[in-house]
Design a protein around this motif. Structure first.
Motif, PDB file in Angstrom:
ATOM      1  N   GLY A   7       4.374   4.156   2.919  1.00 49.08           N
ATOM      2  CA  GLY A   7       3.915   3.003   2.846  1.00 49.08           C
ATOM      3  C   GLY A   7       3.787   1.868   3.808  1.00 49.08           C
ATOM      4  N   ARG A   8       3.191   0.820   2.966  1.00 50.05           N
ATOM      5  CA  ARG A   8       3.095  -0.108   4.537  1.00 50.05           C
ATOM      6  C   ARG A   8       3.490  -2.011   3.388  1.00 50.05           C
ATOM      7  NH1 ARG A   8      -2.088  -0.388   8.706  1.00 50.05           N
ATOM      8  NH2 ARG A   8      -3.012  -0.553   6.227  1.00 50.05           N
ATOM      9  N   VAL A   9       4.185  -2.475   4.184  1.00 49.71           N
ATOM     10  CA  VAL A   9       3.783  -4.263   3.467  1.00 49.71           C
ATOM     11  C   VAL A   9       2.725  -5.148   4.197  1.00 49.71           C
ATOM     12  CG1 VAL A   9       5.646  -5.975   2.755  1.00 49.71           C
ATOM     13  CG2 VAL A   9       6.604  -4.383   2.161  1.00 49.71           C
ATOM     14  N   LEU A  10       2.415  -5.398   3.731  1.00 55.47           N
ATOM     15  CA  LEU A  10       1.004  -6.684   4.815  1.00 55.47           C
ATOM     16  C   LEU A  10       1.080  -8.469   3.861  1.00 55.47           C
ATOM     17  CD1 LEU A  10      -1.642  -4.045   4.024  1.00 55.47           C
ATOM     18  CD2 LEU A  10      -1.310  -3.811   6.157  1.00 55.47           C
ATOM     19  N   ASP A  49       0.930   0.298  -5.249  1.00 57.10           N
ATOM     20  CA  ASP A  49      -0.309  -0.189  -4.626  1.00 57.10           C
ATOM     21  C   ASP A  49      -0.724  -1.774  -5.195  1.00 57.10           C
ATOM     22  OD1 ASP A  49      -1.080   1.508  -3.059  1.00 57.10           O
ATOM     23  OD2 ASP A  49      -2.778   2.218  -4.412  1.00 57.10           O
ATOM     24  N   SER A  81       6.107  -4.025   7.836  1.00 51.35           N
ATOM     25  CA  SER A  81       7.262  -3.400   7.338  1.00 51.35           C
ATOM     26  C   SER A  81       8.374  -2.552   8.237  1.00 51.35           C
ATOM     27  CB  SER A  81       6.308  -1.628   6.900  1.00 51.35           C
ATOM     28  OG  SER A  81       5.550  -2.095   6.102  1.00 51.35           O
ATOM     29  N   GLY A  82       7.961  -3.025   9.313  1.00 53.15           N
ATOM     30  CA  GLY A  82       8.750  -2.843  10.164  1.00 53.15           C
ATOM     31  C   GLY A  82       9.928  -4.125   9.982  1.00 53.15           C
ATOM     32  N   GLU A  92      -1.292  -8.629   8.442  1.00 50.25           N
ATOM     33  CA  GLU A  92      -0.328  -8.474   9.365  1.00 50.25           C
ATOM     34  C   GLU A  92       1.199  -6.433   8.861  1.00 50.25           C
ATOM     35  OE1 GLU A  92       3.516  -9.287  12.520  1.00 50.25           O
ATOM     36  OE2 GLU A  92       1.794 -10.191  11.635  1.00 50.25           O
ATOM     37  N   ASP A  93       0.772  -5.798   9.176  1.00 48.82           N
ATOM     38  CA  ASP A  93       1.920  -4.621   8.643  1.00 48.82           C
ATOM     39  C   ASP A  93       3.264  -5.028   9.294  1.00 48.82           C
ATOM     40  OD1 ASP A  93       3.547  -2.817   7.940  1.00 48.82           O
ATOM     41  OD2 ASP A  93       1.890  -0.773   8.966  1.00 48.82           O
ATOM     42  N   GLU A 105       0.497  -1.354   0.333  1.00 53.48           N
ATOM     43  CA  GLU A 105       0.070  -0.344  -0.102  1.00 53.48           C
ATOM     44  C   GLU A 105       0.686   1.254   0.122  1.00 53.48           C
ATOM     45  OE1 GLU A 105      -2.681  -0.118   3.377  1.00 53.48           O
ATOM     46  OE2 GLU A 105      -3.835  -1.798   3.036  1.00 53.48           O
ATOM     47  N   LEU A 143       3.500   2.517  -1.725  1.00 57.91           N
ATOM     48  CA  LEU A 143       4.474   2.207  -1.005  1.00 57.91           C
ATOM     49  C   LEU A 143       5.726   3.154  -1.885  1.00 57.91           C
ATOM     50  CD1 LEU A 143       6.483  -0.782  -0.369  1.00 57.91           C
ATOM     51  CD2 LEU A 143       7.789   0.188  -1.951  1.00 57.91           C
TER      52      LEU A 143
END
Length: 229
Positions: free
Chosen positions: A56-59, A21, A66-67, A63-64, A5, A7
């Motif tokens: 943005g996020r990687v799911l 996306d 990204s970190g 679950e996120d 999302e 990114l």
């Protein structure tokens, strides 16, 4: 299963990925396509946590992640076969396959790795660097499968590979996806291989996803505009 999302990613002052996306549904085989330098490899590295994202996020399964560190993402069920294979040339084939098992209690290599790639069992004692390019690619895929991932990310798996091994790799990817239910995200520029292996496409241009659809919807207009060199 895997959702990207908004990114963004930069190298120095260059904006490499722009508001990406992307949705990879469970059980599908997606092919990420585009000319050289469009950001495909960078996107895979962002998904695996090898390159930090700037927005943005990687799911994964909602679950996120990204970190999370790359090894944590691998434990969650993401498998990665990098461009250029990146095996350990001084280690034996067997030792290469055991590397992902270092943090697990069981150090046994799953039998199905050798079922998929019998040559790896035959050459288990040989150094990775002594294998042919095609055999090294099989080893790289086998290494990614050792932790039994839910999704397998492959970055140009037939680059520089002899034709007979190309067909074997295509057959294995289809088997993993269609018989074992492993979701596939494949980066590939060779259209015949992409059509034979994937059932859906996403095209990148200048760091953005510009077209998506079922593979049988990939027509000459899109090929000419975004893929033809």
């Amino acid at each position: 299963m895997l959702r990207i999302e908004g990114l963004n990613q930069y190298y120095g002052g260059s904006h490499i990925l722009r508001d990406i996306d992307l949705d990879v549904q469970a059980g599908r085989a997606n092919c990420l396509m585009g000319r050289n330098g469009m950001g495909k490899t960078t996107l895979l590295k962002c998904i695996m946590g090898l390159v930090p994202i700037k927005g943005g996020r990687v799911l994964f399964h909602g679950e996120d992640i990204s970190g999370r560190k790359p090894y944590e993402r691998a434990r969650l069920g993401l498998g990665y076969v990098p461009q250029g294979r990146e095996i350990f040339p001084q280690l034996s084939v067997e030792e290469n396959l055991r590397v992902p098992l270092a943090s697990k209690r069981s150090k046994a290599i799953p039998d199905d790795i050798y079922d998929l790639f019998p040559v790896l069992k035959d050459m288990a004692r040989r150094r990775g660097g002594d294998l042919s390019g095609g055999q090294q690619q099989q080893l790289a895929i086998g290494r990614a499968l050792v932790l039994q991932p839910e999704i397998l990310l492959l970055d140009e798996p037939i680059e520089g590979i002899q034709p007979n091994i190309v067909k074997e790799i295509s057959d294995v990817i289809r088997l993993l996806n269609r018989e074992r239910g492993i979701t596939i995200l494949l980066v590939e520029q060779k259209l015949p291989f992409a059509r034979a292996t994937a059932d859906r496409f996403d095209i990148m241009n200048n760091g953005s996803v510009v077209a998506s659809g079922e593979m049988d919807e990939l027509g000459d207009d899109l090929i000419q505009e975004h893929l033809t060199v």
